[in-house]
Design an enzyme around this catalytic site. Structure first.
Site, PDB file in Angstrom:
ATOM      1  N   THR A  11       1.468  -1.320   0.420  1.00 45.04           N
ATOM      2  CA  THR A  11       0.165  -0.172   0.149  1.00 45.04           C
ATOM      3  C   THR A  11       0.508   1.577   0.681  1.00 45.04           C
ATOM      4  OG1 THR A  11      -0.303  -0.177   2.453  1.00 45.04           O
ATOM      5  CG2 THR A  11      -1.899  -0.939   1.164  1.00 45.04           C
ATOM      6  N   ASN A  13       3.860   4.320  -1.403  1.00 42.53           N
ATOM      7  CA  ASN A  13       4.353   4.139  -3.210  1.00 42.53           C
ATOM      8  C   ASN A  13       5.718   3.248  -3.686  1.00 42.53           C
ATOM      9  OD1 ASN A  13       3.812   7.179  -2.146  1.00 42.53           O
ATOM     10  ND2 ASN A  13       5.286   7.865  -1.137  1.00 42.53           N
ATOM     11  N   VAL A  14       6.415   3.078  -2.912  1.00 42.39           N
ATOM     12  CA  VAL A  14       7.333   1.992  -3.390  1.00 42.39           C
ATOM     13  C   VAL A  14       6.219   0.678  -3.401  1.00 42.39           C
ATOM     14  CG1 VAL A  14       8.919   0.868  -3.321  1.00 42.39           C
ATOM     15  CG2 VAL A  14       9.059   3.105  -2.144  1.00 42.39           C
ATOM     16  N   ARG A  99      22.280  -3.867   3.939  1.00 42.86           N
ATOM     17  CA  ARG A  99      22.780  -3.323   2.520  1.00 42.86           C
ATOM     18  C   ARG A  99      24.284  -3.369   3.217  1.00 42.86           C
ATOM     19  NH1 ARG A  99      18.896   2.253   2.277  1.00 42.86           N
ATOM     20  NH2 ARG A  99      17.666   1.545   1.361  1.00 42.86           N
ATOM     21  N   CYS A 130      18.352   4.739  -2.297  1.00 40.97           N
ATOM     22  CA  CYS A 130      17.834   5.843  -3.289  1.00 40.97           C
ATOM     23  C   CYS A 130      18.461   6.223  -4.505  1.00 40.97           C
ATOM     24  CB  CYS A 130      16.108   6.119  -4.103  1.00 40.97           C
ATOM     25  SG  CYS A 130      16.034   7.268  -2.818  1.00 40.97           S
ATOM     26  N   GLN A 157      17.280  16.306  -3.275  1.00 43.14           N
ATOM     27  CA  GLN A 157      16.584  15.083  -2.669  1.00 43.14           C
ATOM     28  C   GLN A 157      14.765  14.809  -2.866  1.00 43.14           C
ATOM     29  OE1 GLN A 157      20.182  12.531  -1.056  1.00 43.14           O
ATOM     30  NE2 GLN A 157      17.804  11.470  -0.917  1.00 43.14           N
ATOM     31  N   GLY A 161      11.595  10.436  -1.045  1.00 45.22           N
ATOM     32  CA  GLY A 161      11.783   9.950  -0.461  1.00 45.22           C
ATOM     33  C   GLY A 161      11.809   9.269   0.802  1.00 45.22           C
ATOM     34  N   ARG A 235      17.274  18.330   1.197  1.00 41.86           N
ATOM     35  CA  ARG A 235      15.770  17.649   1.117  1.00 41.86           C
ATOM     36  C   ARG A 235      15.344  18.998   0.080  1.00 41.86           C
ATOM     37  NH1 ARG A 235      14.564  12.339   0.722  1.00 41.86           N
ATOM     38  NH2 ARG A 235      14.407  12.008   2.761  1.00 41.86           N
ATOM     39  N   HIS A 242      15.041  12.250  -7.858  1.00 44.66           N
ATOM     40  CA  HIS A 242      16.493  13.045  -6.954  1.00 44.66           C
ATOM     41  C   HIS A 242      17.046  13.597  -7.839  1.00 44.66           C
ATOM     42  CE1 HIS A 242      14.992  11.031  -3.489  1.00 44.66           C
ATOM     43  NE2 HIS A 242      15.746   9.545  -3.098  1.00 44.66           N
TER      44      HIS A 242
END
EC number: 1.2.1.11
Length: 344
Positions: A11, A13-14, A99, A130, A157, A161, A235, A242
């Site tokens: 649900t 954004n990504v 990561r 990103c 950015q 994000g 930002r 971005h």
């Protein structure tokens, strides 16, 4: 026989972007399961011409899932990623949770596709930050030709994000300015509308922010641990995409014309570089597009073998959703994963 794919965080954004991109690219999925938090159970999301109802993460059975694309935040990934991986699904995670784990490959398919084979150690693959993803796509072909010694990058950015709440915050603030209402900031430490904020994520002991630190360590892991990188992450009041001003110091000479030619041929890159008004890419134009756009390529005479460039990309796509789907495609195309339904 196609694959069974779960999208956790469907649900958000990504998550919604992942579903759209899978449908656009015809990912070979026989079944797609939309997964979200318990409070979003039953919420409907689109997948191509289909409508999926979200299942609750806590009650979803992953035992028949082949690939799990996760985009639900670091805390959720840390708790559920290993659990899902142990059930046999390959987890492709969009958060920062794994990561820096040496046993988890950090992949941008145009840059270090061969490293994906390391996923078998934990059944988890990490998607980079990103801002890192688009940067390394642009740096890789230059590095292969002339070896990068040092990079200085300043980012611009977009608020997406930081999630949907941040986008809503910018919209509300912008409206408030125009109707002379009080400008309130719910998501950002300072007003975002008609402003820029040189602060993304938490501050660290050396004065850098975690976003800046991520760009350093992730670039080294993906591209080359010998590269020195300094980042300033800002930002800006843009909804999607971005942008990055990138200054590169090389070991060998490379002219702007040579760099332009190399980047034109590089996978994932699209050069838009006319030295005239409007002959460059902006975040507005990059929104909804898959490419990493490169403009303003020029030599920097202040350092030996210096280059400068302007890099723009849709952070929700290449910075997150598209890259995750490309990793899944990599597993399929290299025959590193067999659909469990087919194996049975």
């Amino acid at each position: 026989m196609g694959y069974t794919v779960a999208v956790v965080g469907a649900t958000g954004n990504v998550g919604r972007e992942i579903l759209d991109i899978m449908a656009e690219r015809g990912f070979p999925a026989d079944k797609v399961v939309a997964v979200a938090s318990r409070r979003s159970q039953g919420t409907e999301v689109s997948f191509g011409d289909k409508t999926l109802k979200c299942e609750a993460l806590e009650t979803t059975d992953f035992s028949n899932v082949d690939i799990c694309l996760m985009s639900a935040g670091g805390d959720v990934s840390r708790e559920w990623g290993p659990k899902i991986a142990k059930q046999g699904a390959v987890v492709i995670d969009n958060s920062s949770a794994f990561r820096t784990d040496p046993d988890v490959p950090l992949i941008v398919p145009e840059v270090n596709a061969d490293a994906v084979a390391g996923f078998t150690k934990k059944n988890i693959i990490a998607n980079p930050n990103c801002s890192t993803a688009q940067l390394v796509v642009a740096l890789k072909p230059i590095h292969e030709r002339a070896k990068i010694k040092r990079v200085v990058v300043s980012t611009y950015q977009s608020v997406s994000g930081a999630g949907k709440e941040a986008m809503d915050d910018l919209f509300a603030q912008t409206r408030a300015v125009f109707v002379s209402d009080e400008v309130q900031s719910k998501k950002f430490p300072k007003r975002m509308a008609f402003n820029v904020i040189p602060h993304i994520d938490v501050f660290m002991d050396d004065g850098s922010t975690k976003e800046e630190w991520k760009m350093v360590v992730e670039t080294k892991k993906i591209l080359d641990p010998k590269i020195k990188l300094h980042a300033t992450c800002v930002r800006v009041p843009v909804f999607i995409s971005h942008s990055e001003a990138v200054n590169i110091e090389l070991e060998e000479p490379l002219s702007a014309d040579e760099a332009r030619d190399i980047l034109r041929e590089a996978p994932g890159c699209l050069v838009i570089d006319k030295r005239e008004p409007g002959g460059y890419m902006t975040p507005y134009e990059a929104a909804g597009e898959d490419a990493t756009y490169i403009s303003r390529i020029r030599e920097d005479p202040t350092v030996e073998n210096g280059l400068a460039m302007w890099v723009v990309s849709d952070n929700l796509r290449k910075g997150a959703a598209l890259n995750a789907v490309q990793i899944a495609e990599l597993l399929v195309n290299r025959k590193l994963l067999t659909a469990r339904a087919e194996a049975a």
